[in-house]
Design a protein around this motif. Structure first.
Motif, PDB file in Angstrom:
ATOM      1  N   THR A  53       2.176   4.251   0.264  1.00  0.00           N
ATOM      2  CA  THR A  53       2.987   4.276  -0.988  1.00  0.00           C
ATOM      3  C   THR A  53       2.556   3.908  -2.639  1.00  0.00           C
ATOM      4  O   THR A  53       1.678   3.162  -2.925  1.00  0.00           O
ATOM      5  CB  THR A  53       4.415   3.611  -0.737  1.00  0.00           C
ATOM      6  N   GLU A  55       4.083   1.929  -4.414  1.00  0.00           N
ATOM      7  CA  GLU A  55       3.957   0.998  -4.681  1.00  0.00           C
ATOM      8  C   GLU A  55       2.930  -0.051  -4.409  1.00  0.00           C
ATOM      9  O   GLU A  55       2.439  -0.237  -5.412  1.00  0.00           O
ATOM     10  CB  GLU A  55       5.328  -0.873  -4.293  1.00  0.00           C
ATOM     11  N   GLN A  56       1.866   0.371  -2.524  1.00  0.00           N
ATOM     12  CA  GLN A  56       0.968   0.045  -2.651  1.00  0.00           C
ATOM     13  C   GLN A  56       0.071  -0.292  -3.948  1.00  0.00           C
ATOM     14  O   GLN A  56      -0.915  -0.788  -4.162  1.00  0.00           O
ATOM     15  CB  GLN A  56       0.643   0.263  -1.287  1.00  0.00           C
ATOM     16  N   ALA A  59       0.176  -1.095  -7.172  1.00  0.00           N
ATOM     17  CA  ALA A  59       0.466  -2.569  -7.517  1.00  0.00           C
ATOM     18  C   ALA A  59      -0.324  -3.196  -8.445  1.00  0.00           C
ATOM     19  O   ALA A  59       0.649  -3.781  -9.362  1.00  0.00           O
ATOM     20  CB  ALA A  59       0.669  -3.250  -6.102  1.00  0.00           C
ATOM     21  N   ARG A  96       3.168   8.337 -11.996  1.00  0.00           N
ATOM     22  CA  ARG A  96       4.374   6.905 -12.170  1.00  0.00           C
ATOM     23  C   ARG A  96       4.860   7.361 -12.845  1.00  0.00           C
ATOM     24  O   ARG A  96       6.515   6.905 -12.748  1.00  0.00           O
ATOM     25  CB  ARG A  96       3.182   5.874 -12.201  1.00  0.00           C
TER      26      ARG A  96
END
Length: 150
Positions: A53, A55-56, A59, A96
């Motif tokens: 993901t 987020e992963q 991070a 992002r």
């Protein structure tokens, strides 16, 4: 021309994201069987690996402002000699930004992220059937892991 099916040959496989090529000695007969099996597999649909993901993948990524300043600085210094790391970090930056902006509306950021992801797919000679931005996340996560080990 006659080949000995029991002659030993070395096969080396290397794929994007692997830390080192995989090498193995096999007989010509085994090589023939392997090539037939790969042909059969190629006839099927491209199956994508499991993608991290966003987020992963991001991070531990630096702030967007930092990455934007870094990519601009490097591009201004050596625009003729940009390496894969630069293209990967640039693609991740645009991904992002697009993720941040997609909540409001689809637009230029998303289009730029998609286009840059396709450039990275082409650069890495990865299958065009992959989700480009998911591929960027996967490659960024792998790159970040390698950087953390240094």
């Amino acid at each position: 021309m006659c080949f000995n099916p029991n002659e030993i040959v070395t096969v080396e496989l290397d794929c994007p994201g692997w830390t080192a090529p995989y090498s193995r000695a096999i007989t010509r007969r085994q090589l023939g069987e392997l090539l037939l099996e790969l042909d059969d597999m190629a006839e099927g649909a491209i199956t994508a690996p499991e993608w991290p993901t966003a987020e992963q993948a991001y991070a531990d990524a630096p702030a967007i402002a930092y990455e934007q300043a870094w990519t601009e600085r490097i591009a201004n210094i050596s625009s003729d000699e940009l390496d894969r790391d630069w293209y990967l970090r640039h693609a991740a930056l645009l991904d992002r930004i697009a993720l941040r902006d997609e909540h409001d509306q689809l637009g230029t950021a998303t289009e730029e992220a998609d286009a840059t992801a396709l450039m990275l797919l082409d650069m890495d000679q990865a299958p065009r059937g992959y989700d480009g931005r998911a591929y960027v996340r996967q490659q960024y996560a792998l790159w970040a892991q390698q950087e953390a080990r240094r």
